[in-house]
Design a protein around this motif. Structure first.
Motif, PDB file in Angstrom:
ATOM      1  N   LEU A 288       0.838  -1.196   0.000  1.00  0.00           N
ATOM      2  CA  LEU A 288       0.000   0.000   0.000  1.00  0.00           C
ATOM      3  C   LEU A 288       0.870   1.242   0.000  1.00  0.00           C
ATOM      4  CD1 LEU A 288      -2.723   1.415   0.206  1.00  0.00           C
ATOM      5  CD2 LEU A 288      -2.616   1.103   2.690  1.00  0.00           C
ATOM      6  N   ALA A 289       1.926   1.244   0.804  1.00  0.00           N
ATOM      7  CA  ALA A 289       2.821   2.402   0.878  1.00  0.00           C
ATOM      8  C   ALA A 289       3.434   2.704  -0.478  1.00  0.00           C
ATOM      9  CB  ALA A 289       3.918   2.152   1.909  1.00  0.00           C
ATOM     10  N   ILE A 290       3.805   1.664  -1.203  1.00  0.00           N
ATOM     11  CA  ILE A 290       4.407   1.853  -2.526  1.00  0.00           C
ATOM     12  C   ILE A 290       3.370   2.323  -3.529  1.00  0.00           C
ATOM     13  CG2 ILE A 290       5.429   0.595  -4.474  1.00  0.00           C
ATOM     14  CD1 ILE A 290       7.376   1.356  -2.268  1.00  0.00           C
ATOM     15  N   GLY A 291       2.136   1.835  -3.399  1.00  0.00           N
ATOM     16  CA  GLY A 291       1.086   2.181  -4.360  1.00  0.00           C
ATOM     17  C   GLY A 291       0.553   3.588  -4.202  1.00  0.00           C
TER      18      GLY A 291
ATOM     19  N   GLN B  45      15.409  -9.032  -6.664  1.00  0.00           N
ATOM     20  CA  GLN B  45      14.138  -8.435  -7.106  1.00  0.00           C
ATOM     21  C   GLN B  45      14.281  -6.916  -7.222  1.00  0.00           C
ATOM     22  OE1 GLN B  45      10.800  -9.914  -4.760  1.00  0.00           O
ATOM     23  NE2 GLN B  45      11.780 -11.907  -4.531  1.00  0.00           N
ATOM     24  N   THR B  46      15.114  -6.513  -8.172  1.00  0.00           N
ATOM     25  CA  THR B  46      15.416  -5.090  -8.333  1.00  0.00           C
ATOM     26  C   THR B  46      14.192  -4.265  -8.675  1.00  0.00           C
ATOM     27  OG1 THR B  46      17.650  -5.654  -9.063  1.00  0.00           O
ATOM     28  CG2 THR B  46      16.878  -3.445  -9.562  1.00  0.00           C
ATOM     29  N   ASP B  47      13.288  -4.813  -9.473  1.00  0.00           N
ATOM     30  CA  ASP B  47      12.092  -4.060  -9.847  1.00  0.00           C
ATOM     31  C   ASP B  47      11.247  -3.700  -8.629  1.00  0.00           C
ATOM     32  OD1 ASP B  47      12.812  -4.149 -12.474  1.00  0.00           O
ATOM     33  OD2 ASP B  47      11.454  -5.776 -13.026  1.00  0.00           O
ATOM     34  N   ASP B  48      11.334  -4.506  -7.579  1.00  0.00           N
ATOM     35  CA  ASP B  48      10.599  -4.221  -6.353  1.00  0.00           C
ATOM     36  C   ASP B  48      11.418  -3.393  -5.362  1.00  0.00           C
ATOM     37  OD1 ASP B  48       8.230  -5.626  -7.035  1.00  0.00           O
ATOM     38  OD2 ASP B  48       9.186  -7.528  -6.519  1.00  0.00           O
ATOM     39  N   SER B  49      12.729  -3.558  -5.399  1.00  0.00           N
ATOM     40  CA  SER B  49      13.567  -2.831  -4.442  1.00  0.00           C
ATOM     41  C   SER B  49      13.705  -1.358  -4.797  1.00  0.00           C
ATOM     42  CB  SER B  49      14.966  -3.472  -4.332  1.00  0.00           C
ATOM     43  OG  SER B  49      15.702  -3.319  -5.527  1.00  0.00           O
ATOM     44  N   LEU B  50      13.834  -1.030  -6.079  1.00  0.00           N
ATOM     45  CA  LEU B  50      14.073   0.358  -6.472  1.00  0.00           C
ATOM     46  C   LEU B  50      12.965   1.314  -6.046  1.00  0.00           C
ATOM     47  CD1 LEU B  50      15.771   0.142  -9.992  1.00  0.00           C
ATOM     48  CD2 LEU B  50      16.803   0.695  -7.793  1.00  0.00           C
ATOM     49  N   PRO B  51      11.679   0.976  -6.258  1.00  0.00           N
ATOM     50  CA  PRO B  51      10.638   1.911  -5.797  1.00  0.00           C
ATOM     51  C   PRO B  51      10.681   2.140  -4.299  1.00  0.00           C
ATOM     52  CG  PRO B  51       9.711   0.266  -7.293  1.00  0.00           C
ATOM     53  CD  PRO B  51      11.097  -0.183  -6.954  1.00  0.00           C
ATOM     54  N   ARG B  52      11.086   1.140  -3.537  1.00  0.00           N
ATOM     55  CA  ARG B  52      11.184   1.289  -2.081  1.00  0.00           C
ATOM     56  C   ARG B  52      12.355   2.190  -1.707  1.00  0.00           C
ATOM     57  NH1 ARG B  52       8.398  -3.163  -3.109  1.00  0.00           N
ATOM     58  NH2 ARG B  52       6.907  -3.955  -1.550  1.00  0.00           N
TER      59      ARG B  52
ATOM     60  N   GLN C 144      14.838  -0.955   4.474  1.00  0.00           N
ATOM     61  CA  GLN C 144      15.239  -2.312   4.849  1.00  0.00           C
ATOM     62  C   GLN C 144      14.620  -3.340   3.906  1.00  0.00           C
ATOM     63  OE1 GLN C 144      17.447  -3.168   6.817  1.00  0.00           O
ATOM     64  NE2 GLN C 144      17.133  -5.282   7.428  1.00  0.00           N
ATOM     65  N   GLU C 145      13.365  -3.139   3.543  1.00  0.00           N
ATOM     66  CA  GLU C 145      12.727  -4.035   2.578  1.00  0.00           C
ATOM     67  C   GLU C 145      13.471  -4.019   1.253  1.00  0.00           C
ATOM     68  OE1 GLU C 145       8.024  -4.640   3.539  1.00  0.00           O
ATOM     69  OE2 GLU C 145       8.593  -3.202   2.002  1.00  0.00           O
ATOM     70  N   ALA C 146      13.868  -2.831   0.824  1.00  0.00           N
ATOM     71  CA  ALA C 146      14.596  -2.706  -0.436  1.00  0.00           C
ATOM     72  C   ALA C 146      15.900  -3.488  -0.383  1.00  0.00           C
ATOM     73  CB  ALA C 146      14.861  -1.231  -0.745  1.00  0.00           C
ATOM     74  N   ASP C 147      16.613  -3.391   0.745  1.00  0.00           N
ATOM     75  CA  ASP C 147      17.857  -4.154   0.900  1.00  0.00           C
ATOM     76  C   ASP C 147      17.594  -5.657   0.784  1.00  0.00           C
ATOM     77  OD1 ASP C 147      19.380  -1.870   1.295  1.00  0.00           O
ATOM     78  OD2 ASP C 147      19.348  -2.015   3.481  1.00  0.00           O
TER      79      ASP C 147
ATOM     80  N   GLU D  44      19.020   4.824 -12.735  1.00  0.00           N
ATOM     81  CA  GLU D  44      18.386   6.069 -13.152  1.00  0.00           C
ATOM     82  C   GLU D  44      17.205   6.343 -12.231  1.00  0.00           C
ATOM     83  OE1 GLU D  44      17.426   9.475 -15.521  1.00  0.00           O
ATOM     84  OE2 GLU D  44      19.221   8.244 -15.390  1.00  0.00           O
ATOM     85  N   LEU D  45      17.159   7.526 -11.656  1.00  0.00           N
ATOM     86  CA  LEU D  45      16.080   7.883 -10.748  1.00  0.00           C
ATOM     87  C   LEU D  45      14.852   8.325 -11.521  1.00  0.00           C
ATOM     88  CD1 LEU D  45      18.087   9.996  -8.139  1.00  0.00           C
ATOM     89  CD2 LEU D  45      17.553   7.554  -8.046  1.00  0.00           C
ATOM     90  N   ASP D  46      13.670   8.111 -10.914  1.00  0.00           N
ATOM     91  CA  ASP D  46      12.474   8.597 -11.574  1.00  0.00           C
ATOM     92  C   ASP D  46      12.342  10.110 -11.360  1.00  0.00           C
ATOM     93  OD1 ASP D  46      11.183   9.134  -9.120  1.00  0.00           O
ATOM     94  OD2 ASP D  46      10.139   7.211  -9.105  1.00  0.00           O
ATOM     95  N   THR D  47      11.444  10.702 -12.112  1.00  0.00           N
ATOM     96  CA  THR D  47      11.331  12.159 -12.115  1.00  0.00           C
ATOM     97  C   THR D  47      10.921  12.712 -10.753  1.00  0.00           C
ATOM     98  OG1 THR D  47      10.743  12.126 -14.460  1.00  0.00           O
ATOM     99  CG2 THR D  47      10.186  14.115 -13.224  1.00  0.00           C
ATOM    100  N   THR D  48      10.023  12.010 -10.066  1.00  0.00           N
ATOM    101  CA  THR D  48       9.576  12.477  -8.753  1.00  0.00           C
ATOM    102  C   THR D  48      10.732  12.551  -7.775  1.00  0.00           C
ATOM    103  OG1 THR D  48       7.408  11.468  -9.139  1.00  0.00           O
ATOM    104  CG2 THR D  48       7.942  12.061  -6.877  1.00  0.00           C
TER     105      THR D  48
END
Length: 221
Positions: free
Chosen positions: A51-54, A94-101, A84-87, A141-145
């Motif tokens: 939920l936090a990510i969404g 699971q980079t696609d999940d770690s990067l947004p965190r 910590q979750e990202a780590d 590469e960082l996202d725009t936000t």
């Protein structure tokens, strides 16, 4: 008094859970650590990491508000657990999940700095966490936000060349105006020469950068 006691307890309990999660990480029990974190967030903050990510940053901060303003402690705890979750997810490949965190954790910590909401507890040193997150994100590469949040941080931190780099990236992405860029160079022009040089941008380079920015933005008027 009740709210203050709750927030102190929140930091204490969160620190204990983070310690347990790190121990599980060292034992190669990443999935157990992820479950532990998710359980704590759900119990203490009625929030799950998905939920936090969404949620947008603003909606997440609204969820962490009690009297209209987010509690620094709640924001710091969520940011720490996302980090910590990202780590843990990075360990699992699971980079696609770690990067947004990583990025949301960074933006939450930058929010605390921007709003003078730092926590005076060593374990929750926001600036240290920002440095850790920037190191973790450096290959990507960082996202725009995230870039938009990071640009003023670099400037306020005296990292003028990094701030200028992000200014141009944000311009290419259509996320900064000619006026905002001009104001950036105007702020730099008021700095002492020694400060500019310490930030990697001697006055001559700053003035050249301002001329280039003015020329570039006028071309697109």
């Amino acid at each position: 008094m009740f709210e203050r006691d709750y927030l102190i307890r929140l930091l204490t309990q969160a620190g204990l859970v983070l310690g347990k999660a790190m121990g599980l990480k060292e034992q190669k029990k990443q999935k157990e650590a992820l479950d532990l974190i998710d359980e704590f967030l759900g119990k203490e903050l009625r929030l799950r990491s998905r939920l936090a990510i969404g949620l947008s940053d603003q909606d997440l901060l609204s969820m962490l508000s009690v009297t209209g303003n987010p509690n620094a402690e709640s924001v710091a705890v969520v940011a720490a657990f996302l980090q910590q979750e990202a780590d843990l997810l990075e360990d699992l490949g699971q980079t696609d999940d770690s990067l947004p965190r990583y990025e949301k954790a960074l933006r939450l910590n930058l929010y605390l700095i921007r709003n003078d909401m730092e926590i005076e507890v060593a374990e929750w040193n926001v600036r240290d966490r920002i440095a850790q997150l920037l190191a973790a994100l450096s290959p990507y590469e960082l996202d725009t936000t995230t870039k938009s949040s990071l640009w003023p941080w670099h400037e306020s931190n005296g990292e003028f060349t990094d701030a200028e780099d992000l200014l141009y990236e944000l311009r290419e992405e259509g996320e900064v105006t000619a006026e905002e860029g001009a104001a950036f160079y105007e702020r730099l022009s008021s700095r002492d020469d020694s400060v500019l040089e310490a930030g990697g941008m001697p006055r001559s380079e700053m003035e050249e950068g301002r001329r280039q920015w003015d020329a570039l933005t006028k071309e697109n008027v």
